[in-house]
Design a protein around this motif. Sequence first.
Motif, PDB file in Angstrom:
ATOM      1  N   LEU A 101       3.450  -3.754   3.408  1.00 16.63           N
ATOM      2  CA  LEU A 101       3.154  -4.737   2.554  1.00 16.63           C
ATOM      3  C   LEU A 101       1.903  -5.522   1.280  1.00 16.63           C
ATOM      4  O   LEU A 101       1.503  -5.155   0.753  1.00 16.63           O
ATOM      5  N   VAL A 102       1.204  -6.367   2.461  1.00 18.02           N
ATOM      6  CA  VAL A 102       0.367  -6.674   2.538  1.00 18.02           C
ATOM      7  C   VAL A 102      -1.019  -5.774   1.759  1.00 18.02           C
ATOM      8  O   VAL A 102      -1.757  -5.688   0.899  1.00 18.02           O
ATOM      9  N   ALA A 103      -1.036  -4.813   2.793  1.00 19.08           N
ATOM     10  CA  ALA A 103      -2.051  -3.289   2.065  1.00 19.08           C
ATOM     11  C   ALA A 103      -1.444  -2.925   0.683  1.00 19.08           C
ATOM     12  O   ALA A 103      -2.359  -2.284   0.801  1.00 19.08           O
ATOM     13  N   GLN A 104      -0.427  -2.683   0.953  1.00 17.87           N
ATOM     14  CA  GLN A 104       0.410  -1.847  -0.711  1.00 17.87           C
ATOM     15  C   GLN A 104      -0.083  -2.838  -2.102  1.00 17.87           C
ATOM     16  O   GLN A 104      -0.785  -2.225  -2.517  1.00 17.87           O
ATOM     17  N   MET A 105      -0.357  -4.523  -1.539  1.00 17.05           N
ATOM     18  CA  MET A 105      -1.343  -4.970  -2.522  1.00 17.05           C
ATOM     19  C   MET A 105      -3.135  -4.388  -3.324  1.00 17.05           C
ATOM     20  O   MET A 105      -3.235  -4.566  -4.222  1.00 17.05           O
ATOM     21  N   ILE A 106      -3.173  -4.278  -2.141  1.00 16.67           N
ATOM     22  CA  ILE A 106      -4.756  -3.916  -1.887  1.00 16.67           C
ATOM     23  C   ILE A 106      -5.308  -2.412  -2.445  1.00 16.67           C
ATOM     24  O   ILE A 106      -6.305  -2.243  -2.688  1.00 16.67           O
ATOM     25  N   SER A 107      -4.188  -1.372  -1.954  1.00 13.59           N
ATOM     26  CA  SER A 107      -4.112  -0.560  -2.484  1.00 13.59           C
ATOM     27  C   SER A 107      -3.606  -0.089  -3.905  1.00 13.59           C
ATOM     28  O   SER A 107      -4.870   0.742  -4.828  1.00 13.59           O
TER      29      SER A 107
END
Length: 248
Positions: A101-107
């Motif tokens: 989920l955190v990586a989704q924000m970065i994406s």
Amino acid sequence: MLQAFLVALVGAGVFMESPLLGQHMLARPIIISPLVGLVMGDLKTGLMLGGELELVWMGLVGIGTTTPPDVVVGSALATALAIKTGASWQTTLTLAIPIALVAQMISLVVNSFDAIFTHYADRQIEKKNWKGIAIGQWTASVVVFFSKFIPIMIGYLVGAPVIKIIVQAIPTVIKDGLAQSGNLLPALGIAMLMQLTYDKKYAPFLFLGFALVAFLKVPMIGVAVFGLIIAYIYYQFKPNDQNEEDLL
């Protein structure tokens, strides 16, 4: 440092297979986790975690402009941290979801930033500057590569000691709760997939596989062999369109 580099290279490299070489479904947990396990010297754990994470995310598909949780970063980093810290696979499953989920924000941020290079390439098309088009495309690809590489590497370097301390400090009762949650997540993933693919016509095959495991204690490899045989028999005896016309 070398392991962090290799893990990040595996995650980012596998992800780039899709935009550069076409979609071959390599950027999946069932591929990423074993590769991470291989470079970290624990292929067995990588295989186990890859199967479990695939069950969780196998029905996850980005449709239209939606951006699903980052399966690549979540799988690579969670597997690496699990092997590094010795955490159980149940704890790893509950760890992988917030990482994704955190990586989704970065994406989302990176994809918005990449629009700059898309517009640049559009302008070069109007000018018929083919070299400029290639520069725009490859620059965007490099940015996407590092958007996966950097979070995985930093997360591994910073996260491993922190996660190890957290895992050791977790009370037993909470660990047991995490274990039960981890047991439920694969079932949740299968349920999500069934919502999309369930068909009454093929439902008996699903329940047959369940019965083989639940009542006859057939191992998963045995179920796969049964499935392969049944699929072959079904294919051989299923009438094709030409045969149906002949019957009429």
